[in-house]
Enzyme design. Sequence first.
Site, short mmCIF file in Angstrom:
data_model
loop_
_atom_site.label_atom_id
_atom_site.label_comp_id
_atom_site.label_asym_id
_atom_site.label_seq_id
_atom_site.Cartn_x
_atom_site.Cartn_y
_atom_site.Cartn_z
N LYS A 31 0.83 -1.21 0.00
CA LYS A 31 0.00 0.00 0.00
C LYS A 31 0.86 1.27 0.00
O LYS A 31 0.50 2.26 -0.62
CB LYS A 31 -0.97 0.00 1.18
N LYS B 247 -10.12 -5.45 -5.78
CA LYS B 247 -11.09 -4.43 -6.18
C LYS B 247 -10.43 -3.09 -6.46
O LYS B 247 -11.01 -2.23 -7.09
CB LYS B 247 -12.16 -4.29 -5.11
N LYS C 29 -3.16 -11.24 -7.31
CA LYS C 29 -4.43 -11.46 -6.62
C LYS C 29 -5.54 -10.61 -7.24
O LYS C 29 -5.30 -9.47 -7.62
CB LYS C 29 -4.22 -11.06 -5.15
P1 AMP Z 1 -10.25 -6.93 1.57
O1 AMP Z 1 -11.02 -6.83 0.32
O2 AMP Z 1 -8.80 -6.77 1.35
O3 AMP Z 1 -10.83 -6.09 2.69
O4 AMP Z 1 -10.41 -8.44 2.04
C1 AMP Z 1 -11.55 -8.96 2.69
C2 AMP Z 1 -11.43 -10.47 2.77
O5 AMP Z 1 -11.44 -11.06 1.46
C3 AMP Z 1 -10.14 -10.96 3.44
O6 AMP Z 1 -10.41 -12.11 4.22
C4 AMP Z 1 -9.27 -11.31 2.27
O7 AMP Z 1 -8.30 -12.27 2.60
C5 AMP Z 1 -10.28 -11.85 1.26
N1 AMP Z 1 -9.82 -11.66 -0.13
C6 AMP Z 1 -9.59 -10.47 -0.75
N2 AMP Z 1 -9.18 -10.67 -2.02
C7 AMP Z 1 -9.16 -12.02 -2.22
C8 AMP Z 1 -8.83 -12.87 -3.33
N3 AMP Z 1 -8.43 -12.37 -4.51
N4 AMP Z 1 -8.91 -14.20 -3.15
C9 AMP Z 1 -9.32 -14.73 -1.97
N5 AMP Z 1 -9.64 -13.99 -0.90
C10 AMP Z 1 -9.57 -12.66 -1.00
#
Ligand code: AMP
Length: 333
Positions: A114, A199, A196
Amino acid sequence: MTNKKTLFSGIQPSGLLTIGNYMGAFRQWVNLQNQYNCIFSVVDLHAITAIQDPQQLKSNILDSVALLIACGLEPEQNIIFVQSTVYEHCVLAWILNCQTFMGELNRMTQFKDKSAKNKDNINLGLLAYPCLQAADILLYNTSFIPVGADQKQHIELCRDIANRFNKNYEEVFTMPQPIIPTVGAKIMSLQNPLAKMSKSDNNTNSYIGLLDNTDLIMKKFKRAVTDSEANIKFDEEHKPGISNLIKLLHLATDTPIEEIEDNFYGKGYGVLKEKTAESIIELLKPIQDKYHQIREDQTYLSKIIDTGKDKAQAIAHDTITRVYKTIGLSLTG
Ligand code: AMP
Ligand code: TRP
Protein backbone atom coordinates in the site's frame (compact mmCIF):
# COMPACT_ATOMS: atom_id res chain seq x y z
CA MET A 1 -24.01 -16.26 23.98
CA THR A 2 -23.63 -20.01 24.17
CA ASN A 3 -20.48 -21.90 25.11
CA LYS A 4 -19.55 -22.23 21.44
CA LYS A 5 -16.18 -20.74 20.53
CA THR A 6 -16.09 -17.29 18.97
CA LEU A 7 -15.28 -16.57 15.36
CA PHE A 8 -14.55 -13.03 14.16
CA SER A 9 -13.87 -11.56 10.75
CA GLY A 10 -14.01 -8.21 9.05
CA ILE A 11 -14.28 -6.62 5.66
CA GLN A 12 -13.44 -3.10 4.58
CA PRO A 13 -16.30 -1.07 3.12
CA SER A 14 -14.38 -0.18 0.00
CA GLY A 15 -17.37 -0.02 -2.28
CA LEU A 16 -16.85 -2.85 -4.61
CA LEU A 17 -16.55 -6.37 -3.31
CA THR A 18 -15.40 -9.11 -5.65
CA ILE A 19 -15.76 -12.85 -6.11
CA GLY A 20 -12.28 -12.98 -4.56
CA ASN A 21 -13.77 -11.64 -1.32
CA TYR A 22 -16.66 -14.05 -1.67
CA MET A 23 -14.56 -17.17 -2.27
CA GLY A 24 -11.81 -16.26 0.20
CA ALA A 25 -13.98 -14.88 2.97
CA PHE A 26 -17.80 -14.64 2.85
CA ARG A 27 -18.31 -18.17 1.64
CA GLN A 28 -16.52 -19.53 4.72
CA TRP A 29 -18.36 -17.12 6.96
CA VAL A 30 -21.71 -18.38 5.74
CA ASN A 31 -20.62 -22.01 6.06
CA LEU A 32 -19.28 -21.56 9.59
CA GLN A 33 -22.06 -19.43 11.05
CA ASN A 34 -23.88 -22.36 12.66
CA GLN A 35 -20.79 -23.81 14.25
CA TYR A 36 -19.53 -20.81 16.22
CA ASN A 37 -20.59 -17.61 17.94
CA CYS A 38 -19.93 -15.41 14.95
CA ILE A 39 -19.11 -11.73 14.86
CA PHE A 40 -18.69 -9.96 11.53
CA SER A 41 -17.60 -6.38 11.24
CA VAL A 42 -17.59 -3.78 8.49
CA VAL A 43 -14.23 -2.27 9.37
CA ASP A 44 -14.68 1.33 8.32
CA LEU A 45 -11.87 2.67 10.55
CA HIS A 46 -9.47 0.57 8.51
CA ALA A 47 -10.86 2.06 5.31
CA ILE A 48 -9.90 5.62 6.29
CA THR A 49 -6.19 4.83 6.11
CA ALA A 50 -6.87 6.02 2.54
CA ILE A 51 -8.75 9.29 2.02
CA GLN A 52 -12.44 8.55 1.49
CA ASP A 53 -15.21 10.76 0.26
CA PRO A 54 -17.53 11.06 3.33
CA GLN A 55 -20.80 10.55 1.45
CA GLN A 56 -19.33 7.68 -0.49
CA LEU A 57 -17.98 6.03 2.66
CA LYS A 58 -21.36 6.27 4.33
CA SER A 59 -23.00 4.62 1.38
CA ASN A 60 -20.26 1.97 1.11
CA ILE A 61 -20.80 0.98 4.75
CA LEU A 62 -24.50 0.38 4.10
CA ASP A 63 -23.69 -1.45 0.86
CA SER A 64 -21.34 -3.77 2.74
CA VAL A 65 -23.78 -4.56 5.53
CA ALA A 66 -26.48 -5.29 2.95
CA LEU A 67 -24.13 -7.46 0.95
CA LEU A 68 -23.09 -9.54 3.97
CA ILE A 69 -26.72 -10.32 4.66
CA ALA A 70 -27.42 -10.96 0.99
CA CYS A 71 -24.56 -13.46 0.89
CA GLY A 72 -26.35 -15.48 3.56
CA LEU A 73 -25.23 -14.23 6.97
CA GLU A 74 -28.13 -14.32 9.42
CA PRO A 75 -28.32 -11.04 11.36
CA GLU A 76 -30.45 -12.62 14.10
CA GLN A 77 -28.02 -15.40 14.79
CA ASN A 78 -24.70 -13.53 14.38
CA ILE A 79 -23.42 -10.16 15.44
CA ILE A 80 -23.07 -7.98 12.37
CA PHE A 81 -21.79 -4.52 13.24
CA VAL A 82 -19.94 -1.46 12.01
CA GLN A 83 -16.51 -1.12 13.63
CA SER A 84 -16.61 2.66 14.20
CA THR A 85 -19.81 2.38 16.28
CA VAL A 86 -17.87 0.55 19.01
CA TYR A 87 -15.27 3.02 20.37
CA GLU A 88 -13.52 0.27 22.32
CA HIS A 89 -11.71 -0.73 19.11
CA CYS A 90 -9.73 2.52 19.15
CA VAL A 91 -8.96 2.24 22.85
CA LEU A 92 -7.60 -1.29 22.60
CA ALA A 93 -5.76 -0.41 19.37
CA TRP A 94 -3.83 2.28 21.26
CA ILE A 95 -2.94 -0.11 24.04
CA LEU A 96 -1.77 -2.67 21.49
CA ASN A 97 0.26 0.00 19.64
CA CYS A 98 2.30 0.15 22.81
CA GLN A 99 2.96 -3.60 22.58
CA THR A 100 4.05 -3.59 18.94
CA PHE A 101 7.50 -2.96 17.52
CA MET A 102 8.12 -0.68 14.56
CA GLY A 103 10.16 -3.43 12.92
CA GLU A 104 7.17 -5.78 13.01
CA LEU A 105 4.90 -3.23 11.34
CA ASN A 106 7.47 -2.20 8.75
CA ARG A 107 7.76 -5.81 7.63
CA MET A 108 4.08 -6.25 6.79
CA THR A 109 3.56 -7.06 3.11
CA GLN A 110 0.27 -5.15 2.94
CA PHE A 111 1.93 -2.04 4.39
CA LYS A 112 4.76 -2.28 1.86
CA ASP A 113 2.32 -2.81 -1.04
CA LYS A 114 0.00 0.00 0.00
CA SER A 115 2.88 2.40 0.68
CA ALA A 116 4.37 1.67 -2.73
CA LYS A 117 1.01 2.40 -4.38
CA ASN A 118 0.29 5.60 -2.41
CA LYS A 119 3.63 7.28 -1.94
CA ASP A 120 2.03 10.63 -1.09
CA ASN A 121 -0.03 9.27 1.82
CA ILE A 122 2.03 6.85 3.88
CA ASN A 123 0.29 7.69 7.14
CA LEU A 124 0.68 6.38 10.66
CA GLY A 125 -2.72 4.68 10.48
CA LEU A 126 -1.54 2.60 7.53
CA LEU A 127 1.48 1.45 9.51
CA ALA A 128 -0.57 0.74 12.65
CA TYR A 129 -3.37 -0.93 10.68
CA PRO A 130 -2.48 -4.43 12.01
CA CYS A 131 -2.76 -3.18 15.63
CA LEU A 132 -6.32 -2.04 14.98
CA GLN A 133 -6.98 -5.38 13.33
CA ALA A 134 -5.53 -7.15 16.38
CA ALA A 135 -7.83 -5.05 18.59
CA ASP A 136 -10.85 -6.13 16.49
CA ILE A 137 -9.95 -9.74 17.06
CA LEU A 138 -8.82 -9.64 20.70
CA LEU A 139 -11.77 -7.60 21.99
CA TYR A 140 -14.11 -10.53 21.40
CA ASN A 141 -12.13 -13.46 22.89
CA THR A 142 -11.88 -14.80 19.37
CA SER A 143 -10.70 -18.34 18.71
CA PHE A 144 -11.05 -18.41 14.91
CA ILE A 145 -10.60 -15.90 12.12
CA PRO A 146 -11.73 -16.98 8.64
CA VAL A 147 -9.77 -14.93 6.07
CA GLY A 148 -8.13 -15.21 2.67
CA ALA A 149 -4.43 -16.09 2.44
CA ASP A 150 -3.33 -12.44 2.20
CA GLN A 151 -4.33 -11.87 5.84
CA LYS A 152 -2.21 -14.66 7.30
CA GLN A 153 0.65 -12.34 8.18
CA HIS A 154 -1.64 -9.92 10.04
CA ILE A 155 -3.11 -12.75 12.08
CA GLU A 156 0.35 -14.03 12.98
CA LEU A 157 1.28 -10.56 14.18
CA CYS A 158 -1.96 -10.39 16.19
CA ARG A 159 -0.94 -13.61 17.95
CA ASP A 160 2.52 -12.23 18.66
CA ILE A 161 1.03 -9.05 20.13
CA ALA A 162 -1.48 -11.00 22.25
CA ASN A 163 1.30 -13.26 23.50
CA ARG A 164 3.50 -10.32 24.39
CA PHE A 165 0.70 -8.60 26.28
CA ASN A 166 -0.16 -11.81 28.14
CA LYS A 167 3.50 -12.21 29.13
CA ASN A 168 4.10 -8.56 30.04
CA TYR A 169 0.93 -8.43 32.16
CA GLU A 170 -1.41 -11.39 32.70
CA GLU A 171 -3.18 -13.92 30.49
CA VAL A 172 -6.00 -11.71 29.30
CA PHE A 173 -6.28 -12.52 25.63
CA THR A 174 -7.49 -15.71 24.00
CA MET A 175 -5.04 -16.92 21.36
CA PRO A 176 -6.82 -16.80 17.97
CA GLN A 177 -6.02 -18.83 14.90
CA PRO A 178 -6.82 -18.23 11.24
CA ILE A 179 -9.05 -20.40 9.09
CA ILE A 180 -7.80 -20.16 5.53
CA PRO A 181 -9.68 -22.09 2.84
CA THR A 182 -7.70 -24.79 1.03
CA VAL A 183 -9.17 -23.78 -2.34
CA GLY A 184 -10.29 -20.22 -2.94
CA ALA A 185 -7.94 -18.53 -0.48
CA LYS A 186 -6.45 -16.64 -3.40
CA ILE A 187 -8.52 -15.90 -6.46
CA MET A 188 -6.34 -14.39 -9.14
CA SER A 189 -6.88 -11.39 -11.39
CA LEU A 190 -8.57 -12.25 -14.71
CA GLN A 191 -6.11 -9.98 -16.51
CA ASN A 192 -2.95 -10.99 -14.69
CA PRO A 193 -3.32 -14.47 -13.22
CA LEU A 194 -0.07 -14.05 -11.31
CA ALA A 195 -1.61 -11.28 -9.17
CA LYS A 196 -4.43 -11.46 -6.62
CA MET A 197 -7.86 -10.35 -7.81
CA SER A 198 -8.30 -6.98 -6.18
CA LYS A 199 -11.09 -4.43 -6.18
CA SER A 200 -8.54 -1.64 -6.20
CA ASP A 201 -7.12 -2.79 -9.56
CA ASN A 202 -7.31 0.01 -12.13
CA ASN A 203 -8.26 -2.45 -14.84
CA THR A 204 -11.92 -3.26 -14.14
CA ASN A 205 -11.71 -6.31 -16.41
CA SER A 206 -9.43 -7.93 -13.85
CA TYR A 207 -12.16 -8.57 -11.28
CA ILE A 208 -15.78 -9.69 -11.09
CA GLY A 209 -17.73 -7.43 -8.75
CA LEU A 210 -20.41 -9.18 -6.72
CA LEU A 211 -22.90 -6.74 -8.24
CA ASP A 212 -21.71 -6.93 -11.86
CA ASN A 213 -24.54 -7.69 -14.28
CA THR A 214 -24.80 -10.77 -16.50
CA ASP A 215 -23.41 -9.16 -19.66
CA LEU A 216 -20.48 -7.64 -17.85
CA ILE A 217 -19.56 -10.92 -16.14
CA MET A 218 -19.70 -12.78 -19.46
CA LYS A 219 -17.61 -10.09 -21.15
CA LYS A 220 -14.97 -10.08 -18.42
CA PHE A 221 -14.61 -13.87 -18.49
CA LYS A 222 -14.36 -13.88 -22.28
CA ARG A 223 -11.46 -11.44 -22.00
CA ALA A 224 -9.72 -13.43 -19.26
CA VAL A 225 -6.01 -13.95 -19.90
CA THR A 226 -5.10 -17.64 -20.30
CA ASP A 227 -2.14 -19.15 -22.17
CA SER A 228 -1.22 -20.16 -25.69
CA GLU A 229 -1.74 -23.90 -25.24
CA ALA A 230 -5.07 -25.64 -25.79
CA ASN A 231 -5.16 -27.85 -22.76
CA ILE A 232 -7.64 -27.53 -19.91
CA LYS A 233 -5.60 -28.72 -16.96
CA PHE A 234 -5.32 -27.56 -13.35
CA ASP A 235 -1.69 -26.54 -12.91
CA GLU A 236 -1.34 -23.31 -10.96
CA GLU A 237 2.38 -23.02 -11.58
CA HIS A 238 2.41 -23.41 -15.35
CA LYS A 239 -1.19 -22.54 -16.25
CA PRO A 240 -2.30 -19.91 -13.72
CA GLY A 241 -5.04 -18.38 -15.88
CA ILE A 242 -6.74 -21.66 -16.78
CA SER A 243 -6.32 -22.94 -13.21
CA ASN A 244 -8.02 -19.81 -11.87
CA LEU A 245 -11.01 -20.43 -14.16
CA ILE A 246 -11.17 -24.11 -13.18
CA LYS A 247 -10.99 -23.13 -9.52
CA LEU A 248 -13.85 -20.66 -9.88
CA LEU A 249 -15.98 -23.21 -11.72
CA HIS A 250 -15.19 -25.76 -9.01
CA LEU A 251 -16.09 -23.35 -6.21
CA ALA A 252 -19.27 -22.13 -7.89
CA THR A 253 -20.64 -25.57 -8.79
CA ASP A 254 -18.98 -27.89 -6.25
CA THR A 255 -17.80 -30.06 -9.17
CA PRO A 256 -14.46 -31.70 -8.28
CA ILE A 257 -11.48 -30.30 -10.16
CA GLU A 258 -10.59 -33.63 -11.83
CA GLU A 259 -14.16 -33.97 -13.05
CA ILE A 260 -13.95 -30.50 -14.61
CA GLU A 261 -10.69 -31.48 -16.33
CA ASP A 262 -12.38 -34.64 -17.69
CA ASN A 263 -15.50 -32.81 -18.79
CA PHE A 264 -13.49 -30.22 -20.70
CA TYR A 265 -10.90 -32.57 -22.14
CA GLY A 266 -10.17 -31.60 -25.75
CA LYS A 267 -12.48 -28.57 -25.63
CA GLY A 268 -11.41 -24.99 -26.34
CA TYR A 269 -10.75 -22.30 -23.75
CA GLY A 270 -13.80 -20.36 -24.99
CA VAL A 271 -16.12 -23.10 -23.72
CA LEU A 272 -14.49 -23.13 -20.28
CA LYS A 273 -14.72 -19.34 -20.06
CA GLU A 274 -18.39 -19.40 -20.97
CA LYS A 275 -19.29 -22.18 -18.52
CA THR A 276 -17.36 -20.50 -15.72
CA ALA A 277 -19.11 -17.20 -16.44
CA GLU A 278 -22.51 -18.93 -16.42
CA SER A 279 -21.78 -20.64 -13.11
CA ILE A 280 -20.74 -17.37 -11.48
CA ILE A 281 -23.79 -15.57 -12.90
CA GLU A 282 -26.00 -18.28 -11.41
CA LEU A 283 -24.22 -18.08 -8.06
CA LEU A 284 -24.53 -14.30 -7.88
CA LYS A 285 -28.11 -13.92 -9.12
CA PRO A 286 -29.88 -14.68 -5.82
CA ILE A 287 -27.28 -12.68 -3.88
CA GLN A 288 -27.82 -9.66 -6.13
CA ASP A 289 -31.62 -9.91 -5.92
CA LYS A 290 -31.53 -10.08 -2.14
CA TYR A 291 -28.96 -7.29 -1.96
CA HIS A 292 -31.13 -4.84 -3.90
CA GLN A 293 -34.14 -5.65 -1.77
CA ILE A 294 -32.22 -5.12 1.51
CA ARG A 295 -30.28 -2.05 0.37
CA GLU A 296 -33.48 -0.15 -0.31
CA ASP A 297 -34.80 -0.85 3.18
CA GLN A 298 -33.01 1.83 5.18
CA THR A 299 -35.03 1.15 8.34
CA TYR A 300 -34.10 -2.51 8.31
CA LEU A 301 -30.40 -1.73 7.78
CA SER A 302 -30.35 0.87 10.57
CA LYS A 303 -31.93 -1.64 12.92
CA ILE A 304 -29.30 -4.27 12.10
CA ILE A 305 -26.49 -1.75 12.67
CA ASP A 306 -27.93 -0.54 16.00
CA THR A 307 -28.56 -4.05 17.30
CA GLY A 308 -25.10 -5.18 16.18
CA LYS A 309 -23.51 -2.24 17.95
CA ASP A 310 -25.25 -3.02 21.24
CA LYS A 311 -24.35 -6.69 21.15
CA ALA A 312 -20.72 -6.08 20.13
CA GLN A 313 -20.22 -3.26 22.60
CA ALA A 314 -21.37 -5.36 25.54
CA ILE A 315 -18.52 -7.80 24.90
CA ALA A 316 -15.94 -5.18 23.90
CA HIS A 317 -16.65 -3.08 26.97
CA ASP A 318 -16.15 -6.05 29.22
CA THR A 319 -12.76 -6.78 27.62
CA ILE A 320 -11.62 -3.16 27.87
CA THR A 321 -12.58 -3.08 31.54
CA ARG A 322 -10.45 -6.18 32.14
CA VAL A 323 -7.54 -4.85 30.10
CA TYR A 324 -7.65 -1.51 31.93
CA LYS A 325 -7.58 -3.24 35.26
CA THR A 326 -4.71 -5.46 34.19
CA ILE A 327 -2.50 -2.56 33.15
CA GLY A 328 -3.38 -0.36 36.11
CA LEU A 329 -6.00 1.91 34.57
CA SER A 330 -9.61 2.39 35.56
CA LEU A 331 -12.80 3.67 33.98
CA THR A 332 -13.86 5.15 37.31
CA GLY A 333 -12.26 7.33 39.98
P1 AMP B 1 -10.25 -6.93 1.57
O1 AMP B 1 -11.02 -6.83 0.32
O2 AMP B 1 -8.80 -6.77 1.35
O3 AMP B 1 -10.83 -6.09 2.69
O4 AMP B 1 -10.41 -8.44 2.04
C1 AMP B 1 -11.55 -8.96 2.69
C2 AMP B 1 -11.43 -10.47 2.77
O5 AMP B 1 -11.44 -11.06 1.46
C3 AMP B 1 -10.14 -10.96 3.44
O6 AMP B 1 -10.41 -12.11 4.22
C4 AMP B 1 -9.27 -11.31 2.27
O7 AMP B 1 -8.30 -12.27 2.60
C5 AMP B 1 -10.28 -11.85 1.26
N1 AMP B 1 -9.82 -11.66 -0.13
C6 AMP B 1 -9.59 -10.47 -0.75
N2 AMP B 1 -9.18 -10.67 -2.02
C7 AMP B 1 -9.16 -12.02 -2.22
C8 AMP B 1 -8.83 -12.87 -3.33
N3 AMP B 1 -8.43 -12.37 -4.51
N4 AMP B 1 -8.91 -14.20 -3.15
C9 AMP B 1 -9.32 -14.73 -1.97
N5 AMP B 1 -9.64 -13.99 -0.90
C10 AMP B 1 -9.57 -12.66 -1.00
N1 TRP C 1 -7.44 -6.37 7.18
C1 TRP C 1 -8.54 -7.17 6.71
C2 TRP C 1 -8.55 -7.15 5.18
O1 TRP C 1 -8.02 -6.28 4.56
C3 TRP C 1 -9.86 -6.68 7.24
C4 TRP C 1 -9.93 -6.83 8.72
C5 TRP C 1 -9.89 -5.84 9.64
C6 TRP C 1 -10.07 -8.05 9.43
N2 TRP C 1 -10.02 -6.33 10.89
C7 TRP C 1 -10.13 -7.69 10.81
C8 TRP C 1 -10.13 -9.39 9.05
C9 TRP C 1 -10.22 -8.65 11.80
C10 TRP C 1 -10.24 -10.35 10.05
C11 TRP C 1 -10.28 -9.98 11.42
O2 TRP C 1 -9.13 -8.02 4.63
